[in-house]
Design a protein around this motif. Structure first.
Motif, PDB file in Angstrom:
ATOM      1  N   TRP A 296      41.044  44.871  51.265  1.00  0.00           N
ATOM      2  CA  TRP A 296      40.970  45.131  50.005  1.00  0.00           C
ATOM      3  C   TRP A 296      41.047  44.331  48.799  1.00  0.00           C
ATOM      4  O   TRP A 296      40.356  43.412  47.798  1.00  0.00           O
ATOM      5  CB  TRP A 296      41.676  46.473  49.303  1.00  0.00           C
ATOM      6  CG  TRP A 296      41.575  46.426  48.048  1.00  0.00           C
ATOM      7  CD1 TRP A 296      41.010  47.801  47.709  1.00  0.00           C
ATOM      8  CD2 TRP A 296      42.453  46.336  47.308  1.00  0.00           C
ATOM      9  NE1 TRP A 296      41.002  47.829  45.980  1.00  0.00           N
ATOM     10  CE2 TRP A 296      42.358  46.852  46.254  1.00  0.00           C
ATOM     11  CE3 TRP A 296      43.623  45.842  46.789  1.00  0.00           C
ATOM     12  CZ2 TRP A 296      42.871  47.565  44.900  1.00  0.00           C
ATOM     13  CZ3 TRP A 296      44.298  45.878  46.198  1.00  0.00           C
ATOM     14  CH2 TRP A 296      43.783  46.724  44.848  1.00  0.00           C
TER      15      TRP A 296
ATOM     16  N   TRP B  63      39.108  41.777  46.695  1.00  0.00           N
ATOM     17  CA  TRP B  63      39.439  41.080  44.841  1.00  0.00           C
ATOM     18  C   TRP B  63      39.351  39.232  44.554  1.00  0.00           C
ATOM     19  O   TRP B  63      38.434  39.152  44.063  1.00  0.00           O
ATOM     20  CB  TRP B  63      40.256  42.212  44.299  1.00  0.00           C
ATOM     21  CG  TRP B  63      40.431  43.567  43.706  1.00  0.00           C
ATOM     22  CD1 TRP B  63      40.691  44.565  44.704  1.00  0.00           C
ATOM     23  CD2 TRP B  63      39.641  43.870  42.538  1.00  0.00           C
ATOM     24  NE1 TRP B  63      39.704  45.384  43.678  1.00  0.00           N
ATOM     25  CE2 TRP B  63      38.661  44.813  42.622  1.00  0.00           C
ATOM     26  CE3 TRP B  63      39.282  43.310  41.817  1.00  0.00           C
ATOM     27  CZ2 TRP B  63      38.505  45.973  42.175  1.00  0.00           C
ATOM     28  CZ3 TRP B  63      38.115  43.615  40.799  1.00  0.00           C
ATOM     29  CH2 TRP B  63      38.175  45.250  40.495  1.00  0.00           C
TER      30      TRP B  63
ATOM     31  N   TYR C  72      35.811  37.936  44.422  1.00  0.00           N
ATOM     32  CA  TYR C  72      35.576  38.281  43.198  1.00  0.00           C
ATOM     33  C   TYR C  72      36.592  37.389  41.908  1.00  0.00           C
ATOM     34  O   TYR C  72      35.412  36.637  41.160  1.00  0.00           O
ATOM     35  CB  TYR C  72      35.445  39.051  42.319  1.00  0.00           C
ATOM     36  CG  TYR C  72      35.570  39.722  41.019  1.00  0.00           C
ATOM     37  CD1 TYR C  72      34.223  39.846  40.333  1.00  0.00           C
ATOM     38  CD2 TYR C  72      36.550  39.523  39.705  1.00  0.00           C
ATOM     39  CE1 TYR C  72      34.140  40.010  39.042  1.00  0.00           C
ATOM     40  CE2 TYR C  72      36.811  39.474  39.061  1.00  0.00           C
ATOM     41  CZ  TYR C  72      35.417  40.342  37.485  1.00  0.00           C
ATOM     42  OH  TYR C  72      34.597  39.789  37.116  1.00  0.00           O
TER      43      TYR C  72
ATOM     44  N   ALA D 269      34.608  45.022  44.614  1.00  0.00           N
ATOM     45  CA  ALA D 269      34.651  44.527  43.337  1.00  0.00           C
ATOM     46  C   ALA D 269      34.362  44.072  42.843  1.00  0.00           C
ATOM     47  O   ALA D 269      34.444  44.328  41.228  1.00  0.00           O
ATOM     48  CB  ALA D 269      35.790  43.096  44.100  1.00  0.00           C
TER      49      ALA D 269
END
Length: 214
Positions: A111, A115, A118, A185
């Protein structure tokens, strides 16, 4: 510019934190980290330093194939390795052997990497060394992204395994969840990977990595 720099370094730090979470989950790591950890068995370097060394080699290979490194590529190569060593040395992330905690750590790492991708791609300073090499290989061979990416990651994972790197069920989980994590994300932030600047991840034809279906 300040916002872009903050995005870049925050993304690189999250990337390193996500990698350490996956490594310390003790379930198996992503293909490149299998190679990095395998090489630490034979080289007098830390995991972060090996990551930097392989990053340099991959950047040079990409350049020879016609893709010049951006500032983001160089920052990715150096600072992710540095942050990995800092986080490991600080002992923030314990190594766990309880299966539920292992799974939570692994998924949390995936996870965070989503992010991280991104943020550092949105900074538009250039893709990381390994992504740049993938782009160069696609442009040079004309093969589709998934074939090149699968070939590269299978090869480095196999090499890392024979060097003693940790392959496990976590390696498979990462393989199937990392792409959706990155896409999630981008969706949360209302952007598409293919809308990020060309130097950050995409080809001249504006094809996103996840959308090549040849």
């Amino acid at each position: 510019m300040l916002k872009r720099l903050l995005f870049l370094f925050w993304g690189l730090f999250l990337f390193a934190l996500g990698i350490v979470l996956t490594v310390n989950s003790n379930l198996g790591t992503a293909p490149w980290d299998v190679l990095h950890l395998g090489l630490t068995n034979y080289l007098p370097f830390t995991m972060g330093q090996v990551s930097q060394l392989t990053g340099i080699i991959v950047i040079m290979a990409s350049w020879l194939l016609g893709v010049k490194p951006g500032w983001g590529s160089l920052a990715n190569m150096y600072f992710i390795g540095l942050f990995i060593d800092m986080i490991l040395a600080a002992g923030w992330i314990p190594v766990t052997h309880y299966w539920l905690a292992q799974l939570v750590m692994l998924l949390a790492g995936v996870w965070l990497i989503g992010w991280a991708s991104y943020f550092y791609l949105s900074a538009a300073f250039g893709a990381g060394p390994r992504d740049s090499f993938m782009v160069a290989a696609v442009q040079k061979t004309g093969w589709s992204v998934w074939k090149i990416r699968t070939g590269i990651e299978t090869s480095v994972a196999a090499l890392g395994y024979f060097l003693g790197g940790p392959i496990g069920v976590g390696t498979l989980i990462i393989a199937f969840t990392l792409g959706p994590s990155i896409q999630w994300a981008f969706n949360i932030m209302g952007k598409r990977a293919q809308d990020i600047d060309h130097d950050s991840f995409i080809f001249q034809k504006k094809q996103a990595v996840g959308e090549s279906t040849d």
